[in-house]
Design a protein around this motif. Structure first.
Motif, PDB file in Angstrom:
ATOM      1  N   GLU A 186       3.810   3.288  -4.484  1.00  0.00           N
ATOM      2  CA  GLU A 186       4.039   4.152  -5.593  1.00  0.00           C
ATOM      3  C   GLU A 186       4.910   5.527  -5.066  1.00  0.00           C
ATOM      4  N   THR A 187       4.528   5.806  -3.828  1.00  0.00           N
ATOM      5  CA  THR A 187       5.057   7.155  -3.286  1.00  0.00           C
ATOM      6  C   THR A 187       6.089   6.853  -2.439  1.00  0.00           C
ATOM      7  N   LEU A 188       5.871   6.176  -1.422  1.00  0.00           N
ATOM      8  CA  LEU A 188       6.669   6.012  -0.153  1.00  0.00           C
ATOM      9  C   LEU A 188       7.885   5.105  -0.505  1.00  0.00           C
ATOM     10  N   HIS A 202       0.733  -1.258   0.050  1.00  0.00           N
ATOM     11  CA  HIS A 202      -0.003   0.058   0.046  1.00  0.00           C
ATOM     12  C   HIS A 202       1.005   1.279   0.084  1.00  0.00           C
ATOM     13  N   GLN A 203       0.664   2.137  -1.024  1.00  0.00           N
ATOM     14  CA  GLN A 203       1.470   3.466  -1.144  1.00  0.00           C
ATOM     15  C   GLN A 203       2.963   3.130  -1.731  1.00  0.00           C
TER      16      GLN A 203
END
Length: 300
Positions: A233-235, A230-231
């Motif tokens: 893509e950014t984290l 989860h997340q």
């Protein structure tokens, strides 16, 4: 190799610290945390890769998850993703205190479910500079969607209904229910990866007394709720290496994760290997290590 302990929120964690040849406490080394699969222990594949990478010049730490193996934590046989991610952070805490470890050059290696935990920890722990994986899966997806990713929603909800009933029963005094991580018996209908997992964990091939194939049934609620990526893509800004077998039934997980990652990334396919083949079969382990060693050398 040294037996070591460290703490995670009051739980005593048990680990094996592997040191490079010619080790000297006067030098400064890059370090790698090795995270075992669900149901595994540090003496199995996580320890094998830790030993291999120590020979490549890294200080490496394989440890037992909290609630499992030689580590503390109650109840026993709990598979709690939040705890397992925190285990990784606690292992990084420990390595960062060692005078001969360069705290700016710490990476993580995860195997199977340990890969999902390793990636998840890396996303939120900026001390981790690179993450490598072997046969990577998100354990939440593996349990919700099934090993091949096709489990219908109706069966997922039925499983959660059963977990809820068991929690209610235990609250009323019933005994806990234990389920296996891998099949205790196999036949011609068994998924190939699970048949090999049985061979790895339940026969002399790699059977260990503290890897007893026992998980609390109520753990499944925690596992279902977990999304390792989860997340991502950014984290996840740190480099990612995934090593997977061309014949692994779990390969879809690595293939689906790859396009989501925006940091430096690589999916290395080992031809002919299945999911569990990469745990200990020498020719496949050597090929995996041939990808891992330059990856960690470059980024650590």
């Amino acid at each position: 190799m040294q037996n070591v302990t460290f703490t995670n929120a009051g739980v005593t964690m048990a680990g094996n610290l592997h040191l490079p040849d010619g080790f000297s406490e006067d030098r400064s080394y890059p370090a790698i945390v090795s995270v075992h699969p669900g149901g595994g222990v540090k003496e199995q594949t996580a320890g094998l890769y830790a030993e291999k990478l120590a020979r490549e010049g890294f200080v490496t730490l394989a440890f037992d998850a909290s609630h499992q193996g030689e580590s503390g934590g109650q109840p026993r046989h709990l598979e709690d993703p939040a705890s397992r991610v925190e285990d990784v952070r606690a292992a990084v805490d420990y390595l960062s205190t060692l005078s001969y470890v360069d705290a700016g050059r710490i990476g993580v290696l995860g195997i199977c479910a340990g890969a999902g935990y390793a990636v998840n920890a890396t996303m939120t722990d900026r001390r981790i500079k690179a993450v490598g994986t072997i046969s990577p899966i998100d354990i939440g997806a593996a349990y919700r969607l099934g090993w091949d990713g096709t489990e219908p929603v109706a069966r997922q909800l039925a499983t959660l209904d059963a977990v809820a009933q068991q929690r209610a029963a235990e609250a009323a005094g019933a005994d806990a229910v234990i389920v296996p991580y891998v099949p205790e018996t196999v036949d011609e209908t068994t998924v190939p990866d699970m048949a090999e997992a049985h061979d790895y964990y339940r026969t002399p091939r790699a059977k260990h007394p503290r890897s007893d194939n026992r998980m609390l049934f109520t753990s499944i609620a925690n596992v279902y709720a977990f999304d390792a990526f989860h997340q991502v893509e950014t984290l996840l800004t740190q480099p990612l290496l995934m090593v997977a077998g061309s014949k692994a039934g779990s390969l879809w997980q690595a293939e689906q994760l790859l396009p989501r990652v925006n940091s430096p990334k690589e999916l290395a396919i080992v031809d002919g290997a299945g999911h569990v083949s990469l745990y200990d079969i020498p020719e496949y382990v050597d090929q995996a290590t041939a990808h891992l060693s330059p990856f960690f050398t470059k980024y650590l």
